[in-house]
Design a protein around this motif. Structure first.
Motif, short mmCIF file in Angstrom:
data_model
loop_
_atom_site.label_atom_id
_atom_site.label_comp_id
_atom_site.label_asym_id
_atom_site.label_seq_id
_atom_site.Cartn_x
_atom_site.Cartn_y
_atom_site.Cartn_z
N ASP A 286 14.82 2.60 12.26
CA ASP A 286 13.48 3.14 12.15
C ASP A 286 13.57 4.51 11.47
O ASP A 286 14.28 5.39 11.95
CB ASP A 286 12.94 3.30 13.59
CG ASP A 286 11.51 3.80 13.61
OD1 ASP A 286 10.93 3.94 12.51
OD2 ASP A 286 11.00 4.04 14.71
N ALA B 142 11.03 6.52 10.94
CA ALA B 142 9.88 7.38 11.26
C ALA B 142 10.38 8.79 11.61
O ALA B 142 11.35 8.94 12.35
CB ALA B 142 9.11 6.80 12.43
N GLN C 136 7.78 15.04 8.27
CA GLN C 136 7.14 14.65 7.03
C GLN C 136 5.86 15.45 6.88
O GLN C 136 5.41 16.10 7.84
CB GLN C 136 6.78 13.15 7.08
CG GLN C 136 7.89 12.20 6.70
CD GLN C 136 8.15 12.24 5.21
OE1 GLN C 136 7.58 13.05 4.46
NE2 GLN C 136 9.03 11.35 4.77
N ARG D 51 0.36 6.73 9.53
CA ARG D 51 1.18 5.77 8.79
C ARG D 51 2.68 6.10 8.91
O ARG D 51 3.52 5.22 8.86
CB ARG D 51 0.79 5.78 7.30
CG ARG D 51 -0.24 4.72 6.95
CD ARG D 51 -0.17 4.42 5.45
NE ARG D 51 -0.21 5.65 4.65
CZ ARG D 51 -1.33 6.20 4.18
NH1 ARG D 51 -2.51 5.66 4.42
NH2 ARG D 51 -1.27 7.32 3.47
N SER D 52 2.99 7.39 9.03
CA SER D 52 4.40 7.80 9.03
C SER D 52 5.15 7.31 10.26
O SER D 52 6.37 7.23 10.25
CB SER D 52 4.51 9.33 8.95
OG SER D 52 4.22 9.89 10.23
N GLY D 53 4.43 7.02 11.33
CA GLY D 53 5.09 6.59 12.56
C GLY D 53 5.64 7.75 13.39
O GLY D 53 6.33 7.54 14.38
N ALA D 54 5.33 9.00 12.98
CA ALA D 54 5.81 10.17 13.75
C ALA D 54 5.19 10.16 15.14
O ALA D 54 4.06 9.72 15.32
CB ALA D 54 5.42 11.45 13.02
N SER D 55 5.93 10.65 16.11
CA SER D 55 5.35 10.65 17.46
C SER D 55 4.48 11.89 17.70
O SER D 55 3.57 11.85 18.49
CB SER D 55 6.43 10.50 18.52
OG SER D 55 7.44 11.46 18.31
#
Ligand code: AMP
Length: 422
Positions: free
Chosen positions: A325, A327, A356, A373-377
């Motif tokens: 992953d 992200a 990001q 969209r980036s999947g960052a938490s």
């Protein structure tokens, strides 16, 4: 005028982010296994003098038909390496290491002008090991065990080990005579390619995958019936040691390898999760005569090479060793010009927190979309209000509630660390 668009050459691929990290992780798993078994890393040039390779396999397609050979600007004959054993043996002779056996591992691209298909490329990557300076059959078993433990560490369950002995020179000579006369008797039924191969090296006919040859090969004499006492004992010790190490294997009496320099122990790892044309995920064997062929002293040697691309195909098929992953931990949303985000990201990067961001002064809404969209938490938001107050807003992106909290800029790192560790 529209410019010509290029594609990667036939038989080569771009390995993109995600897949490239997965490839690297596989190398990492191998490195850990190889180091645990006492192998050091070796890096040799991607091109060598052509002779390094021509000397090793005058009857193999790899050398005679598939080599990327070229003349450099001084007119010297060179070749992109089609495999690494010869290069490693060349390096051994040249560098004359004092501590024997010299145990090394490697990884990197190889080049063969093959007909590309799934799992068969013109540029492909291999992992491998070589041990030079010992004739001990125990080292054969240890090396085979190292390969097996690598597949296991990757999570592959459907890899089987095929084992054979190609004997020593006298046993092989007798066997070759028997094989030659057997194939001569069946010459008219062999494929055209195999008739050509027969003239150069009858052993290599056993390697033919052509259906026309299958029945004839099936009934061909086997090496085991021609083994002299010494190679027989070598083979028995390898088998006994594998049994002690609890490594399962199948005797494959007609297993030969694609290069001419092998004798005694030969082995191949096959994935039962792949089509039979590309199911070889690795293979190797003993090559006690290779060092002399390359101008060195007589030196026992054994090694194997594993195809990274094939191992990953097998992993896909078994549903293991997922693509990592990518992200980021944090997405920074900066609506005050973009420079604040640059400062925050460099601060985070120095602490190993990945981040990001958006560029080109995108709207707040567009940046939020990119953050999702980036999947960052976590999101870090910096707007006019925050800037004036010397604060930032931390937002939970992964949770449903989207909890937000304003904290002092100086407390940002502690806050992020606290939330990331949850
Ligand atoms: P070899 O050097 O031919 O013994 O090959 C060792 C391993 O490299 C094989 O078992 C395959 O997994 C892999 N390999 C060989 N040739 C190719 C190729 N053209 N494309 C992808 N993998 C290959």
């Amino acid at each position: 005028m529209t410019q010509k668009q290029y594609r990667a050459p036939k038989g080569t691929r771009d390995i993109l982010p995600g897949a490239a990290e997965r490839h690297r992780n596989l190398v990492q798993v191998f490195q850990e296994q190889a180091q645990a078994y006492g192998f050091g890393h070796v890096m040799t040039p991607i091109f060598e003098h052509l002779g390094v390779f021509t000397r090793i396999g005058e009857s193999t397609d790899i050398v005679t038909k598939e080599m990327y050979d070229f003349e450099d600007k001084s007119g010297t004959q060179m070749a992109l390496r089609p495999e690494l054993t010869a290069s490693v043996v060349r390096a051994f002779i040249q560098n004359n290491p004092q501590q024997l056996p010299w145990k090394v591992w490697y990884e990197g691209p190889q080049f063969r002008y093959e007909r590309p298909q799934a799992g068969r490329y013109r540029q492909f990557s291999q992992l491998g090991v070589e041990a030079l300076g010992s004739y001990d059959p125990i080292i054969d078993a240890e090396i085979i065990a190292l390969g097996a433990s690598f597949y296991k560490a990757v999570g592959l369950r459907k890899v089987k080990l095929l084992l054979n002995s190609l004997g020593d020179r006298p046993s092989r000579a007798k066997y070759l005579t028997a094989l030659q006369s057997y194939f001569n008797d069946h010459r008219s039924d062999l494929s055209e390619q195999s008739i050509t191969t027969l003239e150069k090296n009858p052993l290599r006919v056993l390697d033919s995958k052509r259906p026309q040859d299958a029945g004839i090969i099936e009934a061909a004499p086997v090496m085991a019936d021609f083994l002299e006492a010494e190679p027989k004992e070598h083979f028995n010790t390898v088998r006994e040691c594998l049994e002690k190490l609890q490594i399962g294997y199948e005797i494959s009496p007609r297993l030969v390898r694609g290069l001419d320099y092998y004798g005694l122990t030969t082995f191949e790892y096959q994935s039962e999760a792949l089509d039979s044309a590309q199911n070889a995920v690795g293979g190797g064997g003993r090559y006690d005569e290779l060092a002399e062929q390359l101008g060195g002293k007589p030196t026992g040697g054994i090694g194997f090479a594993i195809g990274i691309d094939r191992v990953l195909l097998a992993a896909d098929s078994e549903g293991v060793f997922d693509t990592p992953d990518l992200a980021p931990d944090v997405f920074v949303i900066d609506v005050v010009g973009g420079m604040q985000a640059a400062v925050i990201i460099s601060e985070l990067a120095s602490l190993g927190i990945s981040a990001q961001r958006s560029y080109d002064n995108r709207s707040m809404k567009a940046q939020f979309r990119a953050a999702d969209r980036s999947g960052a938490s976590l999101g870090v938001i910096i707007g006019e209000d925050e800037l004036k107050a010397g604060e930032i807003t931390v937002r939970e992106l992964a949770s449903q509630e989207r909890i937000q909290q304003r904290v002092k800029r100086s407390e940002m790192i502690d806050e992020l660390k606290k939330r990331l560790s949850k």
